[in-house]
Enzyme design. Structure first.
Site, PDB file in Angstrom:
ATOM      1  N   ASP A  41     -69.204  15.320  39.601  1.00 46.72           N
ATOM      2  CA  ASP A  41     -70.619  15.028  39.831  1.00 46.72           C
ATOM      3  C   ASP A  41     -71.152  13.976  38.874  1.00 46.72           C
ATOM      4  O   ASP A  41     -72.303  13.577  38.979  1.00 46.72           O
ATOM      5  CB  ASP A  41     -71.461  16.314  39.686  1.00 46.72           C
ATOM      6  CG  ASP A  41     -71.442  17.161  40.949  1.00 46.72           C
ATOM      7  OD1 ASP A  41     -71.052  16.623  41.999  1.00 46.72           O
ATOM      8  OD2 ASP A  41     -71.812  18.347  40.879  1.00 46.72           O
ATOM      9  N   ASP A 116     -70.854  18.649  27.208  1.00 45.67           N
ATOM     10  CA  ASP A 116     -70.345  18.284  28.535  1.00 45.67           C
ATOM     11  C   ASP A 116     -69.377  19.391  28.951  1.00 45.67           C
ATOM     12  O   ASP A 116     -68.308  19.548  28.367  1.00 45.67           O
ATOM     13  CB  ASP A 116     -69.620  16.935  28.459  1.00 45.67           C
ATOM     14  CG  ASP A 116     -69.066  16.513  29.816  1.00 45.67           C
ATOM     15  OD1 ASP A 116     -69.587  16.987  30.838  1.00 45.67           O
ATOM     16  OD2 ASP A 116     -68.113  15.723  29.842  1.00 45.67           O
ATOM     17  N   PRO A 118     -67.031  21.790  31.775  1.00 44.29           N
ATOM     18  CA  PRO A 118     -66.174  21.545  32.935  1.00 44.29           C
ATOM     19  C   PRO A 118     -66.811  21.989  34.237  1.00 44.29           C
ATOM     20  O   PRO A 118     -67.617  22.918  34.278  1.00 44.29           O
ATOM     21  CB  PRO A 118     -64.925  22.389  32.639  1.00 44.29           C
ATOM     22  CG  PRO A 118     -65.012  22.748  31.198  1.00 44.29           C
ATOM     23  CD  PRO A 118     -66.455  22.766  30.855  1.00 44.29           C
ATOM     24  N   LYS A 172     -75.636   9.695  41.322  1.00 46.14           N
ATOM     25  CA  LYS A 172     -74.966   8.757  42.238  1.00 46.14           C
ATOM     26  C   LYS A 172     -75.888   8.343  43.387  1.00 46.14           C
ATOM     27  O   LYS A 172     -75.442   8.164  44.533  1.00 46.14           O
ATOM     28  CB  LYS A 172     -73.672   9.372  42.775  1.00 46.14           C
ATOM     29  CG  LYS A 172     -72.703   9.780  41.664  1.00 46.14           C
ATOM     30  CD  LYS A 172     -71.357  10.219  42.200  1.00 46.14           C
ATOM     31  CE  LYS A 172     -70.426  10.610  41.059  1.00 46.14           C
ATOM     32  NZ  LYS A 172     -69.079  11.020  41.509  1.00 46.14           N
ATOM     33  N   LEU A 476     -40.492  56.833  27.203  1.00 45.80           N
ATOM     34  CA  LEU A 476     -40.301  56.797  28.649  1.00 45.80           C
ATOM     35  C   LEU A 476     -40.184  58.202  29.226  1.00 45.80           C
ATOM     36  O   LEU A 476     -39.851  59.167  28.516  1.00 45.80           O
ATOM     37  CB  LEU A 476     -39.041  56.000  28.990  1.00 45.80           C
ATOM     38  CG  LEU A 476     -39.061  54.497  28.695  1.00 45.80           C
ATOM     39  CD1 LEU A 476     -37.663  53.915  28.865  1.00 45.80           C
ATOM     40  CD2 LEU A 476     -40.058  53.776  29.598  1.00 45.80           C
ATOM     41  N   SER A 549     -47.913  57.663  27.555  1.00 43.67           N
ATOM     42  CA  SER A 549     -48.923  56.784  26.919  1.00 43.67           C
ATOM     43  C   SER A 549     -48.367  55.374  26.766  1.00 43.67           C
ATOM     44  O   SER A 549     -48.077  54.927  25.652  1.00 43.67           O
ATOM     45  CB  SER A 549     -49.384  57.349  25.575  1.00 43.67           C
ATOM     46  OG  SER A 549     -48.304  57.696  24.746  1.00 43.67           O
TER      47      SER A 549
END
Length: 638
Positions: A41, A116, A118, A172, A476, A549
């Site tokens: 833009d 500025d 993004p 523009k 495990l 856990s």
């Protein structure tokens, strides 16, 4: 006058003019603003034009800019102003902005810091960073494309972040032949959307960042139909938030307790709002203690008064308990303090929000552990619909309730950005994962108070003649956690120790019967068990827990609930292939065949402890040997 004397007079006048100019420049007001909008833009080009027109480019920079413009494809004698701001090589190669670029420039009336930001959706987090300190937002719209999705997203975000001065810069215009009807059509579209979002006022300006139309002077020769100010003229007139903040009640978050010697004890910080003078009554929040200001110290001496935006050291007439994170406030109008509140927040991490997981919450100088509850809803920025949500993904915006491990001092974000805005930080990666705006404290937090009891946790432990412990077995499935924990409890019972074993399967028959095995349910499972284990430790018991856990964050959460040294992490270290060979319950076979989803070690991760207090290897030890190793490690227990 002629001769040497006239030269001295001229030099003196020049020096006087320079001093006057420097004094005027130093005392100019400062406006922070951002440029945002969709990709391409013209945000970077606009800022480059502002720097160029305000004579903020040195000759060598200008020469380098002209060379870069030719190298990057600008034809003729035109300058590519975007190259002044797009500093990353990736930005120049792609012609886009990725990072937030901050630039400084000044006019005769005001100084400016512009960010500025993004345009790409994937860099929304960078845009939020730039907007967090801005007083004004310049939202650019390509005159050829009109209002786009990212225009709506950024408009919603700047409004959400408390920016009330918004400029719709229709850029523009040179590419649409400065057509008045095109400009009016875009303004009408944006006004309809702004009304839905809650943006009550905005200023629309037709510009060309590339050609310079209506940037510093208005109207340009090409927009005779426009009767408003130029962009710079408008920015020079915007009211700065610091001015309005001076009219609000006094607030100062304590950053540092200043104790250079035994004769001086002051509290240093940046005044967020209001004015303070010696003799003013103040209240320390959240503790609630009151005192009066004794003096206001600075490097240049004591002040008769200090206002928002100044960094000072305040001394008090009384010796009160006040430390970093506390807020010194006007005694008659203090901010809230609560451990539960509702907030709107933007999720900034590629890893989805984990409701129930503990994150660091940083608000001003306060840092606490916060649990985010399951979102009430997610906001669709395109339709503004409220969508049902179990979690939030990258760049999503939602509303949820938060609970902190202790009360924090805050105000609603719409009243105070300093005391109402916070960030969330992942405890293990230290990455910022969210940014939020507090709406209000929850009523249940005000209605529930801690009831003191006469018999303390120390009394409970003394009656049992033992020191409370939480022996947290993790490993495990099939590693032998439950077997070893049971053996340890048997041996402790023989030693006349008061214990209780919380087993992972057993608690799912009652306390956690409503939970499944998704990642979020596993987090909630451990949170509940942790709370129960804490209560049992308060009762003086030695608590044994046998749970997979799988996540370090939840094990750390339980550790943080307990007193120092009470949590003992026991890693039952068994290789996956060994655990799978045992498969006593047939769970691995079901997981491999696809009948059992979210099974740890197969399609759900296990994060082994990094520094457990005790490790037992069930390949090398029998359950009895492992149990005795643990008993030996935790003794003595009194």
């Amino acid at each position: 006058m002629e001769g040497p004397a006239s030269g001295f007079v001229a030099d003196a006048l020049i020096a006087e003019d320079i001093d006057a100019y420097l004094h005027q420049h130093q005392h100019k007001g400062l406006l922070r603003f951002i440029t945002c909008g969709s990709v391409d833009d013209g945000k970077s080009t606009l800022i480059g034009r502002l720097l160029y027109d305000s004579k903020m480019i040195f000759e060598d920079q200008l020469a380098a800019l002209e060379a870069d413009s030719r190298r990057h494809g600008t034809q003729g004698q035109e300058i590519d102003f975007a190259l002044l701001v797009d500093g990353l090589s990736a930005e120049r190669e792609q012609g886009i902005t990725i990072d937030v670029a901050y630039r400084f420039f000044a006019t005769e009336k005001r100084k400016f810091i512009v960010a500025d930001t993004p345009g790409h959706e994937q860099y929304t987090r960078n845009m939020v960073t730039g907007a967090s300190t801005a007083d004004c937002a310049v939202i650019l719209v390509d005159a050829r494309k009109g209002v786009l999705q990212q225009t709506r997203r950024h408009s919603y975000l700047v409004h959400l972040l408390g920016i009330r001065h918004i400029v719709l810069a229709v850029n523009k215009m040179d590419l649409v032949d400065y057509d008045h009807s095109t400009f009016e059509h875009i303004v009408a579209d944006y006004r309809a959307f702004a009304k839905e979002v809650g943006i009550e006022e905005f200023s629309a300006i037709p510009i060309s960042g590339f050609k310079g139309d209506n940037i510093t002077r208005a109207p340009s020769e090409n927009t005779g139909w426009y009767g408003g100010p130029s962009l710079i003229e408008h920015l020079e007139s915007v009211e700065v938030a610091a001015t309005a903040a001076q009219e609000r009640p006094f607030r100062m978050a304590v950053q540092w307790v200043n104790r250079p010697n035994l004769d001086f004890r002051g509290f240093s910080g940046l005044i967020a709002s209001g004015t303070v003078r010696p003799g003013d009554p103040v209240r320390i929040v959240p503790a609630g203690k009151t005192s009066k200001v004794k003096s206001i110290a600075t490097f240049d001496g004591d002040l008769d008064a200090a206002v928002s935006g100044q960094s000072v050291t305040i001394t008090l007439e009384d010796e009160v308990d006040c430390s970093r994170g506390d807020v010194i406030a006007a005694a008659g109008d203090p901010p809230e303090a609560s451990d539960q509140f509702r907030a709107t927040f933007v999720w900034l991490s590629e890893q989805a929000l984990k409701p129930g997981r503990g994150y660091w919450l940083k608000l001003g100088t306060q840092t606490v552990t916060a649990n985010v509850q399951e979102p009430e809803y997610e906001i669709d920025v395109n339709t503004l619909d409220r969508l049902a949500a179990k979690t939030l993904e990258l760049n999503s915006i939602g509303v949820a309730d938060f609970a902190t491990d202790r009360p924090i001092t805050f105000e609603a974000y719409e009243s105070s950005r300093q005391l109402g805005g916070f960030i969330l930080i992942d405890k293990f990666t230290n990455a910022t994962v969210g940014a939020g705006m507090i709406q209000y404290s929850l009523r249940r937090a005000q209605n529930v108070h801690w009831q003191p009891t006469t018999v303390t946790r120390e009394d409970h432990a003394a009656l049992k003649n033992q020191v409370p412990r939480v022996l947290w077995f993790t490993g495990l499935s099939g590693s032998g956690k439950s077997t070893i924990a049971n053996e340890v409890e048997k041996r402790l019972a023989v030693m006349n120790r008061h214990t209780f074993l919380l087993d992972g399967d057993n608690v799912r028959h009652g306390l956690n019967r409503d939970l499944g095995f998704t990642e979020n349910d596993r987090i909630e499972n451990i949170r509940r068990v942790g709370e129960v284990a804490k209560l049992m430790a308060d009762a003086g018991l030695i608590v044994l827990t046998a749970f997979i856990s799988p996540f370090r964050a939840e094990r750390r959460m339980v550790r943080d609930m307990l007193a120092e040294g009470e949590f003992i992490e026991i890693f039952v270290d068994t290789p996956l292939e060994v655990a799978e060979q045992r498969d006593v319950k047939g769970l691995y076979a079901k997981a491999r065949s696809g009948q059992l989803k979210n099974f740890t070690g197969i399609d759900s991760p296990y994060e082994p402890p990094e520094n457990p207090e005790i490790t037992v290897n069930t390949v090398e030890m029998t359950p009895g040997e492992a149990a005795q190793h643990i008993i030996d490690a935790i003794l003595p227990l009194k």
